[in-house]
Design an enzyme around this catalytic site. Structure first.
Site, PDB file in Angstrom:
ATOM      1  N   SER A  12       1.041  -1.061   0.098  1.00 30.33           N
ATOM      2  CA  SER A  12       0.502   0.251   0.422  1.00 30.33           C
ATOM      3  C   SER A  12       0.944   1.216   0.008  1.00 30.33           C
ATOM      4  O   SER A  12       0.099   1.875  -0.996  1.00 30.33           O
ATOM      5  CB  SER A  12      -1.341  -0.227   1.107  1.00 30.33           C
ATOM      6  OG  SER A  12      -0.600   0.161   2.236  1.00 30.33           O
ATOM      7  N   ASN A  13       1.757   1.221   0.677  1.00 27.21           N
ATOM      8  CA  ASN A  13       3.167   2.417   0.700  1.00 27.21           C
ATOM      9  C   ASN A  13       3.559   2.573  -0.921  1.00 27.21           C
ATOM     10  O   ASN A  13       3.675   3.539  -1.158  1.00 27.21           O
ATOM     11  CB  ASN A  13       3.863   2.557   1.554  1.00 27.21           C
ATOM     12  CG  ASN A  13       3.595   2.692   3.199  1.00 27.21           C
ATOM     13  OD1 ASN A  13       3.232   4.556   2.909  1.00 27.21           O
ATOM     14  ND2 ASN A  13       3.663   1.600   3.929  1.00 27.21           N
ATOM     15  N   MET A  89       9.871  -6.687   4.289  1.00 22.29           N
ATOM     16  CA  MET A  89      10.227  -7.412   5.590  1.00 22.29           C
ATOM     17  C   MET A  89      11.691  -8.228   5.996  1.00 22.29           C
ATOM     18  O   MET A  89      11.649  -8.930   6.705  1.00 22.29           O
ATOM     19  CB  MET A  89       9.164  -8.317   5.708  1.00 22.29           C
ATOM     20  CG  MET A  89       7.864  -7.550   5.544  1.00 22.29           C
ATOM     21  SD  MET A  89       8.098  -5.790   7.091  1.00 22.29           S
ATOM     22  CE  MET A  89       7.630  -7.105   8.686  1.00 22.29           C
ATOM     23  N   ARG A  90      12.496  -7.690   5.032  1.00 24.22           N
ATOM     24  CA  ARG A  90      13.768  -8.618   5.513  1.00 24.22           C
ATOM     25  C   ARG A  90      14.836  -7.416   5.358  1.00 24.22           C
ATOM     26  O   ARG A  90      15.111  -6.214   5.139  1.00 24.22           O
ATOM     27  CB  ARG A  90      14.723  -8.744   3.719  1.00 24.22           C
ATOM     28  CG  ARG A  90      13.362  -9.759   3.384  1.00 24.22           C
ATOM     29  CD  ARG A  90      13.312 -11.333   4.232  1.00 24.22           C
ATOM     30  NE  ARG A  90      14.192 -11.880   4.697  1.00 24.22           N
ATOM     31  CZ  ARG A  90      14.591 -13.114   5.423  1.00 24.22           C
ATOM     32  NH1 ARG A  90      12.986 -13.038   6.429  1.00 24.22           N
ATOM     33  NH2 ARG A  90      15.204 -13.916   5.824  1.00 24.22           N
ATOM     34  N   HIS A 108       8.787   3.505   8.965  1.00 24.46           N
ATOM     35  CA  HIS A 108       9.161   2.710   9.707  1.00 24.46           C
ATOM     36  C   HIS A 108       7.405   3.069  10.832  1.00 24.46           C
ATOM     37  O   HIS A 108       7.061   4.757  11.313  1.00 24.46           O
ATOM     38  CB  HIS A 108       9.970   2.348  10.621  1.00 24.46           C
ATOM     39  CG  HIS A 108       9.689   2.222  12.137  1.00 24.46           C
ATOM     40  ND1 HIS A 108      10.188   0.839  11.757  1.00 24.46           N
ATOM     41  CD2 HIS A 108       9.924   2.056  13.164  1.00 24.46           C
ATOM     42  CE1 HIS A 108       9.620   0.333  13.377  1.00 24.46           C
ATOM     43  NE2 HIS A 108       9.711   1.217  14.145  1.00 24.46           N
TER      44      HIS A 108
HETATM   45  C1  GRF Z   1       2.714  -1.687   7.876  1.00 25.32           C
HETATM   46  O1  GRF Z   1       2.415  -2.252   8.699  1.00 25.32           O
HETATM   47  C2  GRF Z   1       3.317  -0.723   7.490  1.00 25.32           C
HETATM   48  O2  GRF Z   1       3.059  -0.221   8.700  1.00 25.32           O
HETATM   49  C3  GRF Z   1       4.503  -0.620   7.535  1.00 25.32           C
HETATM   50  O3  GRF Z   1       4.417  -2.019   6.186  1.00 25.32           O
HETATM   51  C4  GRF Z   1       3.510  -2.911   7.194  1.00 25.32           C
HETATM   52  C5  GRF Z   1       3.389  -3.095   4.984  1.00 25.32           C
HETATM   53  O4  GRF Z   1       2.509  -2.223   4.948  1.00 25.32           O
HETATM   54  N1  GRF Z   1       5.209   0.398   6.467  1.00 25.32           N
HETATM   55  P1  GRF Z   1       2.490  -1.524   2.834  1.00 25.32           P
HETATM   56  O5  GRF Z   1       0.854  -2.233   2.921  1.00 25.32           O
HETATM   57  O6  GRF Z   1       3.211  -3.188   2.499  1.00 25.32           O
HETATM   58  O7  GRF Z   1       3.406  -0.864   2.075  1.00 25.32           O
END
Ligand code: GRF
Length: 194
Positions: A12-13, A89-90, A108
């Site tokens: 989403s970001n 997430m790595r 973050h």
């Molecule tokens: C969310 O928990 C956000 O707070 C952190 O990464 C996680 C997933 O974000 N930045 P996204 O929807 O994959 O961008």
């Protein structure tokens, strides 16, 4: 400026960044990279005609250096100016970060320097904080620790849970990250507070 965006999940970001770059903007999204072939962000990027690269981290096991060498090789053709980590997430080692230092951003979900690492919303609640938020920072070899480029604050409400907090913080992430990347790509590193 050519931007590479790293995702691991829904992205989403990344979507917020891509949509903001569709306007008049000093940067454009050149590639979306993930460690996860099934990441929703990869599927969405492909619908937008944006190049994607997937480097599954699992075959590399504990060999982070080889995983990161594969990322470096995959990114080479794109000649990137900026990397944005967006729900990636790595953990990246200092060996990967060093050549990108000063050109790699991360978002973050806490008001750094508070709550580096995971489970930020539960930790803010457990601490009895009355406010919380998100931070965009320049990536350094230390986790969630580099110079702050932007922050957005929200009030913690009575009855908030980690889930309700995460949802409100995510809304702010989608405001903060595009605004911060715009400024950064234009050469402005003055911290932004939303
Ligand atoms: C969310 O928990 C956000 O707070 C952190 O990464 C996680 C997933 O974000 N930045 P996204 O929807 O994959 O961008």
């Amino acid at each position: 400026k050519r931007v590479g965006i790293f995702v691991s999940g829904g992205g989403s970001n990344m979507r917020a960044l891509v949509e903001d770059m569709q306007g008049d903007h000093p940067a454009r999204p050149s590639v979306v990279l993930s460690n996860n072939e099934r990441a929703g962000g990869i599927a969405w990027a492909r619908t937008q005609g944006i190049a994607t690269e997937v480097i599954d981290h699992r075959p590399y096991g504990a060999d982070r250096a080889s995983f990161e060498a594969a990322i470096t090789d995959a990114l080479a053709p794109y000649d990137l100016d900026i990397i944005c980590l967006a729900g990636f997430m790595r953990v990246l080692t200092g060996g990967f970060v060093a050549p990108w230092q000063g050109r790699m951003l991360n978002i973050h979900p806490s008001l750094l320097p508070k709550y580096k690492g995971l489970n930020t919303h539960a930790r803010a609640l457990d601490a009895g904080d009355t406010e919380h938020g998100c931070t965009v920072h320049l990536v350094t070899p230390a986790l969630d620790d580099g110079p702050i480029l932007g922050q957005a604050r929200i009030a913690i409400e009575p009855g908030d849970t980690p889930q309700t907090l995460a949802a409100r913080v995510l809304v702010q992430e989608h405001r903060l990250y595009p605004a911060t990347l715009r400024r950064f790509a234009a050469g402005n590193t003055t911290p932004l507070t939303l």
